[in-house]
Design a protein around this motif. Structure first.
Motif, PDB file in Angstrom:
ATOM      1  N   ALA A 146       0.835  -1.209   0.000  1.00 17.88           N
ATOM      2  CA  ALA A 146       0.000   0.000   0.000  1.00 17.88           C
ATOM      3  C   ALA A 146       0.867   1.256   0.000  1.00 17.88           C
ATOM      4  CB  ALA A 146      -0.929  -0.004   1.211  1.00 17.88           C
ATOM      5  N   LEU A 147       1.959   1.224   0.745  1.00 16.88           N
ATOM      6  CA  LEU A 147       2.872   2.367   0.792  1.00 16.88           C
ATOM      7  C   LEU A 147       3.533   2.581  -0.569  1.00 16.88           C
ATOM      8  CD1 LEU A 147       3.868   4.435   2.858  1.00 16.88           C
ATOM      9  CD2 LEU A 147       5.755   2.893   3.399  1.00 16.88           C
ATOM     10  N   LEU A 148       3.897   1.487  -1.234  1.00 19.97           N
ATOM     11  CA  LEU A 148       4.487   1.564  -2.567  1.00 19.97           C
ATOM     12  C   LEU A 148       3.496   2.149  -3.571  1.00 19.97           C
ATOM     13  CD1 LEU A 148       6.700   0.924  -4.632  1.00 19.97           C
ATOM     14  CD2 LEU A 148       5.766  -1.394  -4.802  1.00 19.97           C
ATOM     15  N   VAL A 149       2.248   1.697  -3.516  1.00 16.86           N
ATOM     16  CA  VAL A 149       1.218   2.203  -4.429  1.00 16.86           C
ATOM     17  C   VAL A 149       0.992   3.696  -4.200  1.00 16.86           C
ATOM     18  CG1 VAL A 149      -1.231   2.085  -5.024  1.00 16.86           C
ATOM     19  CG2 VAL A 149       0.067  -0.025  -4.694  1.00 16.86           C
ATOM     20  N   MET A 150       0.888   4.096  -2.940  1.00 14.84           N
ATOM     21  CA  MET A 150       0.673   5.512  -2.647  1.00 14.84           C
ATOM     22  C   MET A 150       1.833   6.364  -3.167  1.00 14.84           C
ATOM     23  SD  MET A 150       0.817   7.687   0.852  1.00 14.84           S
ATOM     24  CE  MET A 150       2.562   7.853   0.474  1.00 14.84           C
ATOM     25  N   THR A 151       3.057   5.889  -2.957  1.00 16.71           N
ATOM     26  CA  THR A 151       4.225   6.622  -3.422  1.00 16.71           C
ATOM     27  C   THR A 151       4.219   6.761  -4.942  1.00 16.71           C
ATOM     28  OG1 THR A 151       5.527   5.784  -1.559  1.00 16.71           O
ATOM     29  CG2 THR A 151       6.752   6.680  -3.434  1.00 16.71           C
ATOM     30  N   ALA A 152       3.903   5.660  -5.634  1.00 15.98           N
ATOM     31  CA  ALA A 152       3.867   5.680  -7.095  1.00 15.98           C
ATOM     32  C   ALA A 152       2.787   6.628  -7.609  1.00 15.98           C
ATOM     33  CB  ALA A 152       3.627   4.267  -7.629  1.00 15.98           C
ATOM     34  N   VAL A 153       1.601   6.583  -6.992  1.00 12.04           N
ATOM     35  CA  VAL A 153       0.501   7.463  -7.409  1.00 12.04           C
ATOM     36  C   VAL A 153       0.886   8.922  -7.219  1.00 12.04           C
ATOM     37  CG1 VAL A 153      -1.851   8.207  -6.860  1.00 12.04           C
ATOM     38  CG2 VAL A 153      -1.323   5.775  -7.020  1.00 12.04           C
TER      39      VAL A 153
END
Length: 218
Positions: A146-153
């Protein structure tokens, strides 16, 4: 028992403070959705506001029903561990880093008390929350994804807005000193992960002896 009395007031005051910080933020615009999303400080304030608001609602439910909705409690803990704690501390780390690139930043920070609400207060609130509420790390893999997805977004939005507006979200990203853009984009996820694991260790140190107790209701 003392913490059960402190939490509701703390969560209500924290939610109110985060919302006030959003309202006085000169970069916030109700109609400019993408404009708002390119500023990580606004992300953080909204995340804080929603988390503390839901925490206050949970406190009220707990007092009225004397029961502990497990799903609600786990959502709060997962949100705090994944987003609330890492992002709030990350923003302060970035601020310190920018200070080394631009010495005027620290002067501006002290000159405008609004900056205290945007940076210092959020960090203080999440540290206090860590001490007064036990948020177990039960889904580490899911948290990191989830942290990776948020960072990418977030990074995609920043680059998208750069192509649309011709300027970066933060002035320091226009600096070529130490190639600040590359450092920011490449270091963001590792720093967030580092803060995440620091939070995990801090959580264990504070609550390790009480980890068998219910996750939130204490």
């Amino acid at each position: 028992m003392r913490l059960n009395m402190i939490r509701p007031a703390f969560h209500i005051l924290s939610a109110s403070g985060a919302f006030y910080a959003i309202m006085i933020n000169d970069t916030f615009n109700w109609l400019g959705v993408l404009h708002n999303l390119r500023v990580l400080t606004i992300w953080n304030l909204w995340i804080l506001f929603l988390f503390f608001l839901l925490s206050a609602i949970y406190d009220i439910i707990l007092r009225l029903t004397k029961s502990s909705p497990r799903f609600f409690r786990e959502i709060l803990s997962d949100s705090f561990n994944t987003f609330v704690f890492p992002v709030s501390l990350f923003i302060n780390i970035v601020f310190v880093g920018v200070f080394f690139l631009d010495g005027n930043v620290l002067q501006d920070w002290f000159a405008d008390w609004h900056n205290q609400l945007r940076y210092t207060v959020p960090m203080a609130l999440v540290v206090i929350e860590r001490y007064i509420t036990y948020h177990p790390y039960l889904n580490v893999r899911s948290h990191l994804i989830a942290l990776l997805v948020m960072t990418a977004v977030y990074q995609v939005i920043v680059m998208l807005m750069r192509s649309m507006r011709g300027s970066w979200a933060y002035l320091f990203l226009d600096s070529y000193l130490l190639n600040s853009r590359m450092v920011f984009f490449l270091a963001m996820m590792p720093i967030l992960c580092f803060i995440y694991f620091v939070g995990s260790q801090l959580n264990h140190k504070i609550w390790g002896k009480r980890k068998r107790m219910p996750a939130y209701n204490r």
